[in-house]
Scaffold this motif. Sequence first.
Motif, short mmCIF file in Angstrom:
data_model
loop_
_atom_site.label_atom_id
_atom_site.label_comp_id
_atom_site.label_asym_id
_atom_site.label_seq_id
_atom_site.Cartn_x
_atom_site.Cartn_y
_atom_site.Cartn_z
N ASP A 33 102.46 -12.44 109.14
CA ASP A 33 102.27 -12.89 110.47
C ASP A 33 102.54 -11.73 111.22
OD1 ASP A 33 103.38 -15.23 110.02
OD2 ASP A 33 105.43 -14.61 109.01
N ILE A 34 103.31 -10.76 110.93
CA ILE A 34 103.17 -9.26 111.73
C ILE A 34 102.98 -8.01 110.62
CG2 ILE A 34 105.38 -8.00 113.30
CD1 ILE A 34 104.83 -10.38 113.99
N PHE A 205 103.99 -0.15 102.47
CA PHE A 205 102.67 0.71 101.97
C PHE A 205 102.65 1.64 102.32
CE2 PHE A 205 101.40 -4.09 101.49
CZ PHE A 205 101.30 -4.04 99.91
N GLU A 206 102.69 3.29 101.16
CA GLU A 206 102.93 4.28 102.08
C GLU A 206 101.46 4.75 101.80
OE1 GLU A 206 106.94 5.54 101.67
OE2 GLU A 206 106.41 5.90 99.92
N HIS A 207 100.88 5.73 101.78
CA HIS A 207 100.02 6.61 101.98
C HIS A 207 98.37 5.89 102.55
CE1 HIS A 207 102.41 9.82 100.09
NE2 HIS A 207 102.60 8.60 98.78
N SER A 208 98.65 5.50 103.52
CA SER A 208 97.69 4.13 103.56
C SER A 208 97.50 4.45 105.17
CB SER A 208 98.79 2.82 103.92
OG SER A 208 98.68 2.34 102.25
N PRO A 209 97.01 5.53 105.63
CA PRO A 209 96.60 6.07 107.49
C PRO A 209 95.69 4.92 107.46
CG PRO A 209 96.05 7.26 106.12
CD PRO A 209 96.47 6.66 105.04
N VAL A 210 95.92 4.27 109.09
CA VAL A 210 95.40 2.75 109.33
C VAL A 210 94.12 4.04 110.05
CG1 VAL A 210 95.05 1.31 111.09
CG2 VAL A 210 96.84 1.42 109.79
N THR A 211 92.73 3.04 110.03
CA THR A 211 92.09 3.53 110.14
C THR A 211 90.77 2.79 111.30
OG1 THR A 211 90.12 2.37 107.87
CG2 THR A 211 90.99 4.26 107.62
N GLY A 212 90.93 1.59 111.67
CA GLY A 212 90.62 0.94 112.69
C GLY A 212 91.59 -0.27 112.30
N ILE A 213 91.71 -0.68 114.04
CA ILE A 213 92.41 -2.68 114.10
C ILE A 213 91.04 -2.76 114.75
CG2 ILE A 213 93.95 -3.54 115.40
CD1 ILE A 213 95.43 -1.39 115.30
N GLU A 214 90.47 -4.07 114.27
CA GLU A 214 89.89 -5.66 114.65
C GLU A 214 89.79 -6.58 114.80
OE1 GLU A 214 85.50 -7.08 113.04
OE2 GLU A 214 86.45 -5.46 112.36
N GLU A 215 89.85 -7.10 116.46
CA GLU A 215 90.45 -8.33 116.44
C GLU A 215 89.57 -9.63 116.64
OE1 GLU A 215 92.20 -10.48 121.01
OE2 GLU A 215 90.63 -8.76 120.99
N LYS A 216 89.56 -10.58 116.00
CA LYS A 216 89.01 -11.09 115.53
C LYS A 216 89.88 -12.81 115.71
CE LYS A 216 85.83 -9.54 111.95
NZ LYS A 216 85.29 -9.13 110.16
N GLY A 217 88.92 -13.25 116.44
CA GLY A 217 89.57 -14.71 117.28
C GLY A 217 91.58 -14.33 117.13
N ASP A 218 91.98 -15.22 117.21
CA ASP A 218 93.24 -14.87 116.96
C ASP A 218 94.24 -13.31 116.58
OD1 ASP A 218 93.65 -16.47 115.32
OD2 ASP A 218 95.07 -17.54 116.32
N GLN A 228 92.74 -3.97 103.56
CA GLN A 228 92.68 -4.62 105.30
C GLN A 228 94.37 -5.55 105.04
OE1 GLN A 228 89.63 -6.97 106.29
NE2 GLN A 228 90.13 -8.12 105.19
N VAL A 229 94.89 -6.03 106.13
CA VAL A 229 95.96 -6.20 106.71
C VAL A 229 95.65 -7.54 107.94
CG1 VAL A 229 98.31 -7.86 107.58
CG2 VAL A 229 97.78 -5.26 106.38
N ILE A 230 95.50 -8.85 107.62
CA ILE A 230 95.26 -9.35 108.61
C ILE A 230 96.88 -10.27 109.23
CG2 ILE A 230 93.99 -12.18 109.78
CD1 ILE A 230 91.79 -11.44 106.77
N LYS A 355 102.40 -3.65 125.32
CA LYS A 355 101.02 -4.60 124.98
C LYS A 355 99.89 -4.13 125.78
CE LYS A 355 102.79 -8.83 125.54
NZ LYS A 355 102.39 -10.41 125.37
N LEU A 356 98.86 -4.04 124.31
CA LEU A 356 97.79 -4.04 124.90
C LEU A 356 97.00 -5.44 124.77
CD1 LEU A 356 96.92 -0.69 122.46
CD2 LEU A 356 97.71 -0.60 125.10
N ARG A 357 97.25 -5.68 124.04
CA ARG A 357 96.13 -6.90 123.93
C ARG A 357 97.67 -8.28 123.52
NH1 ARG A 357 92.76 -4.27 122.09
NH2 ARG A 357 93.18 -4.95 119.23
N HIS A 358 97.27 -9.35 123.84
CA HIS A 358 98.22 -10.26 123.97
C HIS A 358 99.11 -9.88 122.38
CE1 HIS A 358 95.03 -12.31 121.62
NE2 HIS A 358 95.98 -13.32 120.85
N ASN A 359 97.97 -9.84 122.00
CA ASN A 359 98.80 -9.43 120.16
C ASN A 359 99.13 -8.34 119.53
OD1 ASN A 359 96.42 -9.54 119.14
ND2 ASN A 359 96.49 -11.57 118.03
N LEU A 360 98.35 -7.16 119.97
CA LEU A 360 99.14 -6.04 119.84
C LEU A 360 100.07 -5.31 120.86
CD1 LEU A 360 97.56 -3.95 118.48
CD2 LEU A 360 95.70 -3.36 120.15
N TYR A 361 100.93 -5.00 120.28
CA TYR A 361 102.27 -4.36 120.73
C TYR A 361 102.39 -2.67 120.77
CZ TYR A 361 104.07 -9.69 121.68
OH TYR A 361 104.33 -10.18 121.88
#
Length: 429
Positions: A33-34, A205-218, A228-230, A355-361
């Motif tokens: 969910d989050i 999860f440690e040692h897991s730097p985020v490389t990017g965030i992509e919006e797909k639908g909702d 990846q985490v959806i 918020k940057l987008r409706h579901n990105l805080y």
Amino acid sequence: MTPASGGYPHSYYADSVDLPPRRAALEGSQEADICIVGAGFSGLAAGLFLRERGYRVILLEGERVGWGASGRNGGQLINGFNGGIDFLHDYFSDCGTSVAELHLAGGDILREVTERHRIDCDYRPGHVTVAYTQKHMQGLAEEAKLCQRHDIPGYQLLDKDQLQEYVGSGVYAGGLLDGRGGHLHPLKLALGEARVLEQLGGQIFEHSPVTGIEEKGDRQVVKTAKGQVIARQVILCGNAYLGELSKPLAKRVMPAATQVMATEPLPEALAKQLLPADMCIADCRYILDYYRLSADRRLLFGGGTVYGGVAPDDIIGKLRPNMLKVFPQLADVKIDYAWSGNIAITNNRHAQLGKLRHNLYFAHGYCGHGVNVTHLFGKLLADAIDGDTELFDIFAGVPWSGFPGGQRFRVPYSVAGSWWYGLRDRIGV
């Protein structure tokens, strides 16, 4: 920074706690969910409150839990916001929460969490802001009047003689006691909150730097090197260590390095002489010193600001003269540890939530008040995602300004400002 055991930068904190085994890095695809980016106080607090409400929470950390400012800071719980009580009055006077409640909320939330979940983080009550000059004392007297006007309890103005009950030094003109402030072992707090989050069913999860965030639908897809985490909602809590993951946020804050050193354990009589009430202390200069005793009676002395987040070559050489100015009786005391770490500052010195987008805080830019404001913002993030947006929306609507000259010139601009205010401190105006 020299790595300590377990992958943490070398510090007194990392050496004085039982470090848990390294958590696994994210591999493959997960759903939640989050998804929270950053396992410091903001991310841990938000994750804990969300998990308590039944949300599926995954927290991604590029290094280890509490690796950044949350595990390396001065450990001082300073109530309120960098913008002061006037900031709260200007923006929140018409909401259903009083200025007094908001001023104390972060500390109250932190204490409630540690007490309810039995997190031992060496918490001790009491904080004193100390003044070098009568000009500083005038400022503290005005703050005390504001506290009285807004019915904020726990504050008491101290003259030079009264201050001796709290600080065994003759260099100060007086101070302002905040009985609702306090100090703690920050890495113990971060590790304790992570343990509770996992006990409640959250994943870290440690040692897991985020490389990017992509919006797909909702949904938002949060990507790492091997997984990846959806997620329905994403919260960015990287603060000074978020880097360029979000360019809109990168221009809002600037990393600033601050340093801390720890003496050898002091004899009980000497420790009592320095800080008779075992409270934490910070002065009210622009480039301030801050200090406190650890649970094993070391003096933890911090200060200095290096804009851009670059650690000085000789931390002890930088801090020791300041310590001896306050406590010359420590001239022969050994320094066992010295380390640096980055905080995030904003141009107008207001912590930011939004918020940057409706579901990105996001939440960041605590400007030295991170121990308490992170816990308030963590709760407000959880409240907003759960449908209660009143306070979140007000904080999100607070105006912000970028640094003059943008990211390229923000460091020289801030350095010039620090020279000017440092000069004013030295000449007492």
